[in-house]
Design an enzyme around this catalytic site. Structure first.
Site, PDB file in Angstrom:
ATOM      1  N   CYS A   1      76.685  19.423 -50.505  1.00 26.98           N
ATOM      2  CA  CYS A   1      78.021  20.010 -50.543  1.00 26.98           C
ATOM      3  C   CYS A   1      78.605  20.108 -49.132  1.00 26.98           C
ATOM      4  O   CYS A   1      77.891  20.544 -48.238  1.00 26.98           O
ATOM      5  CB  CYS A   1      77.951  21.403 -51.158  1.00 26.98           C
ATOM      6  SG  CYS A   1      79.488  22.302 -51.116  1.00 26.98           S
ATOM      7  N   PRO A   2      79.843  19.777 -48.879  1.00 23.06           N
ATOM      8  CA  PRO A   2      80.814  19.247 -49.829  1.00 23.06           C
ATOM      9  C   PRO A   2      80.917  17.711 -49.806  1.00 23.06           C
ATOM     10  O   PRO A   2      81.984  17.176 -50.103  1.00 23.06           O
ATOM     11  CB  PRO A   2      82.119  19.887 -49.353  1.00 23.06           C
ATOM     12  CG  PRO A   2      81.975  19.944 -47.861  1.00 23.06           C
ATOM     13  CD  PRO A   2      80.494  20.091 -47.576  1.00 23.06           C
TER      14      PRO A   2
END
Lengths: 129, 76
Positions: free
Chosen positions: B14-15
């Protein structure tokens, strides 16, 4: 519900740069109006091609390097290019570091003074790292 | 059903998967469908949240052997 998000980055440590970049990129691509102000120890990493990894503050920072987390510079670049985030170096930090025009990454804007940053930040969220 | 373009973001944290998706969506046509592959559970939860916030259609999410498949359609 677009928010205005202002992010002040002063740290040169990897975890803080990473978290700042995560918030800038996700906020910017979600329609929030993001501005980032780079000062103190953070600015050196935004020179063109600067590839030296930021030192880890703790064990998690070392893990970030081993695992496939997107590098913070790439996230800041995505924030600017995909989400229209405005990323500006602090004019004082530019002077102290002796950065010349054109030495910073092309997605980093012109040096900005605190007066302008503060007036832009007025009424929105302010995050600092 | 139209053909879905697969975005293989396995191994990224992430991200990363969200950014890979957005980079592709930017140049896609309205109505195009995508399937993001992610091994990051956080992204499997966060990408549908982003789709809802921004206004694209989340078709479905399924997990197969530790890989999340998030299907979506560009709506605007």
């Amino acid at each position: 519900m677009a928010e205005k998000i202002s992010i002040v980055v002063v740290s040169g440590e990897r975890e803080r740069l990473q978290m700042a970049a995560m918030i800038a990129s996700v906020g910017a691509v979600s329609g929030d109006e993001v501005s980032v102000f780079l000062s103190m120890n953070s600015l050196q990493y935004f020179r063109k091609g600067a590839a030296e990894p930021a030192p880890a503050e703790g064990a998690f920072g070392k893990l970030l390097e081993q695992k496939k987390a997107p590098p913070f510079k790439q996230l800041f670049q995505s924030a600017a290019e995909l989400g229209d985030a405005k990323i500006h170096p602090c004019s004082m930090a530019v002077d102290v570091l002796g950065v010349k025009p054109g030495e910073l990454e092309p997605w980093v804007g012109e040096p900005m003074g605190l007066t302008k940053f503060l007036s832009d930040a007025h009424g929105g969220q302010v995050w600092s790292f | 059903m139209s053909e879905r373009t697969v975005i293989d973001a396995r191994g990224s944290f992430c991200p990363g998967p969200l950014m890979e998706l957005i980079a592709r969506l930017k140049f896609a046509q309205v109505g195009e469908e995508f399937e993001v592959l992610s091994t990051d559970k956080g992204s499997a939860a966060d990408i549908p949240e982003w789709l809802k916030k921004v206004g694209h259609q989340h078709i479905d999410t399924r997990e197969e052997a530790g890989v999340w498949h998030i299907a979506l359609k560009k709506m605007k």
